[in-house]
Enzyme design. Structure first.
Site, PDB file in Angstrom:
ATOM      1  N   ASP A  11     -13.283 -28.134  -8.192  1.00  0.00           N
ATOM      2  CA  ASP A  11     -13.474 -29.019  -7.045  1.00  0.00           C
ATOM      3  C   ASP A  11     -14.312 -28.294  -5.996  1.00  0.00           C
ATOM      4  O   ASP A  11     -13.901 -27.260  -5.456  1.00  0.00           O
ATOM      5  CB  ASP A  11     -12.118 -29.415  -6.470  1.00  0.00           C
ATOM      6  N   ASP A 101     -17.873 -34.590  -7.019  1.00  0.00           N
ATOM      7  CA  ASP A 101     -17.720 -33.159  -6.755  1.00  0.00           C
ATOM      8  C   ASP A 101     -16.518 -32.513  -7.446  1.00  0.00           C
ATOM      9  O   ASP A 101     -16.133 -31.392  -7.105  1.00  0.00           O
ATOM     10  CB  ASP A 101     -17.606 -32.912  -5.251  1.00  0.00           C
ATOM     11  N   GLU A 102     -15.929 -33.179  -8.426  1.00  0.00           N
ATOM     12  CA  GLU A 102     -14.801 -32.564  -9.118  1.00  0.00           C
ATOM     13  C   GLU A 102     -14.727 -33.047 -10.563  1.00  0.00           C
ATOM     14  O   GLU A 102     -15.166 -34.139 -10.905  1.00  0.00           O
ATOM     15  CB  GLU A 102     -13.483 -32.837  -8.392  1.00  0.00           C
TER      16      GLU A 102
END
Length: 415
Positions: A11, A101-102
């Site tokens: 993350d 984003d993860e």
């Protein structure tokens, strides 16, 4: 369920704000927020003052007078998010991206090439830092739920590996809000009964938890509190619904506010549904009032829809019903629409002209087909000249968009 800790949850830290600090080094170490009227994202320096995503800009400035607002570089977010996930994919094909984003990754079959999971995580973190200039936190555990919690504990810019022999000792002392599915409302309900840690939740009798949260949510959280999570990595995920929402701040619960907003949301949703040929049968609307009360209503249709005007009309009808049931609620802060029960393929069934009262909302009627044809024409114009080249009347005349559509699109899952 795996017996060794091979699942990674990676993350990127304060992603949007970190990208802005990367693009403009003069912002490093300063409290910044992406957005204006509403905080879209905040740096860790701003979060230290209590600034958070979704907060009105005025409130954020009151908490942090030195806060710097910046415009978002949405193409850069997409580029750097994709690049970070590609780094993870260099170590294993079993990557499940869950947002820009993860991602989860299972390295069970890759340790003979790249070393133990912890070493792989360290290498990923080093490469993302060196190649992209961004910090990424990683949790390593035996289950997806625990790996995600571990990455949250690791933040900012850290690595946490949970030994299978120490899982419950690690998990049970943590605050309950770290669990999947525990938002502010659930946290408040649990807190009212004295439950503040995951361990305290785990010790609640099953029936007590079900009475408090409902059977489905109670059963799910009870299992996760004991780290019972059999979910595997899904490399190719398709969304089971498509939705959009608009934070309004504090607006009167009047037609001039909710009607253009709902049409704008329906336009965004149906454009995606048509692009993937995945109409849906169930329409759900959500209204949040300024006292934070949230009310949802839904309707399931005989035939799947993907026409903008049909969805907007249905959503408007549901919102009117909600407001009629709550005449004392005069202001709203959020409107949302979602379409679920999506079709994997679409065969439109034509209907005879029977002069039904809802013909305009039935996709197979003459009026329904006319609406769909108009939408397809709009899609073609936008494909060639851009989204803003054409729009629907009440939306084109202007509505308040506190959150840019480009930012919302970053969170939309693949249909």
């Amino acid at each position: 369920m795996a017996m060794t800790a091979t699942i990674l949850h990676a993350d990127l830290d304060a992603f949007y704000a970190s990208v802005e600090q990367l693009l403009d080094p003069s912002l490093r170490g300063k409290p910044i927020a992406v957005g204006g009227g509403v905080v879209l994202a905040a740096s860790y320096e701003a979060k230290a003052f209590g600034v958070r995503g979704g907060m009105p800009g005025r409130q954020a400035r009151e908490l942090c007078p030195q806060l710097i607002f910046v415009n978002g570089h949405f193409k850069e977010y997409q580029r750097l998010g994709d690049a970070a996930i590609r780094v993870v994919g260099d170590f294993t094909p079993l990557v499940e991206r869950i947002s820009i984003d993860e991602a989860f990754a299972d390295v069970v079959g890759c340790t003979h090439l790249f070393g133990p999971p912890a070493e792989i995580a360290r290498t990923i973190r080093a490469r993302v830092r060196r190649e992209l200039g961004l910090a990424i936190s990683i949790g390593v555990a035996r289950t997806k739920h625990l790996a995600k919690i571990a990455s949250q504990v690791a933040k900012p810019d850290g690595l946490v590996v949970v030994d299978p022999d120490d899982e419950l000792a690690f998990l049970h002392h943590l605050p309950v809000e770290l669990m999947w599915g525990v938002g502010p409302v659930t946290k408040a309900r649990l807190g009212a009964t004295g439950v503040e840690t995951i361990g305290q939740l785990a010790k609640l009798p099953g029936r007590a938890l079900e009475r408090l949260l409902g059977p489905a949510a109670g059963e799910k959280l009870a299992a996760l509190a004991w780290n019972r999570d059999p979910r595997e990595i899904k490399v190719r995920r398709r969304a089971r619904s498509a939705g959009a929402q608009s934070a309004l701040g504090r607006k009167p619960a009047e037609e001039r506010v909710f009607r253009p907003t709902l049409l704008h949301l329906a336009d965004r949703i149906c454009t995606r549904l048509r692009a993937k040929s995945r109409p849906g049968r169930t329409v759900t609307v959500r209204v949040r009032f300024t006292n934070m009360a949230v009310v949802s209503r839904s309707v399931t249709l005989d035939a799947p829809i993907c026409a903008t005007r049909i969805l907007a009309d249905l959503a408007e009808e549901l919102v009117r019903a909600i407001l009629a049931e709550r005449p004392k609620q005069k202001t709203i802060s959020l409107l949302a629409i979602s379409v679920s029960h999506l079709e994997d393929s679409w065969d439109l069934d034509l209907e005879l002209p029977l002069a039904l009262h809802d013909e305009a909302r039935r996709p197979g009627t003459r009026l329904g087909l006319a609406r769909w044809a108009a939408d397809c024409a709009v899609d073609k114009i936008r494909d060639r000249f851009g989204w803003d080249a054409i729009g629907y009347g009440s939306v084109a005349l202007g509505i308040s968009r506190s959150v840019p559509d480009a930012f919302r699109e970053l969170a939309e899952k693949d249909l």
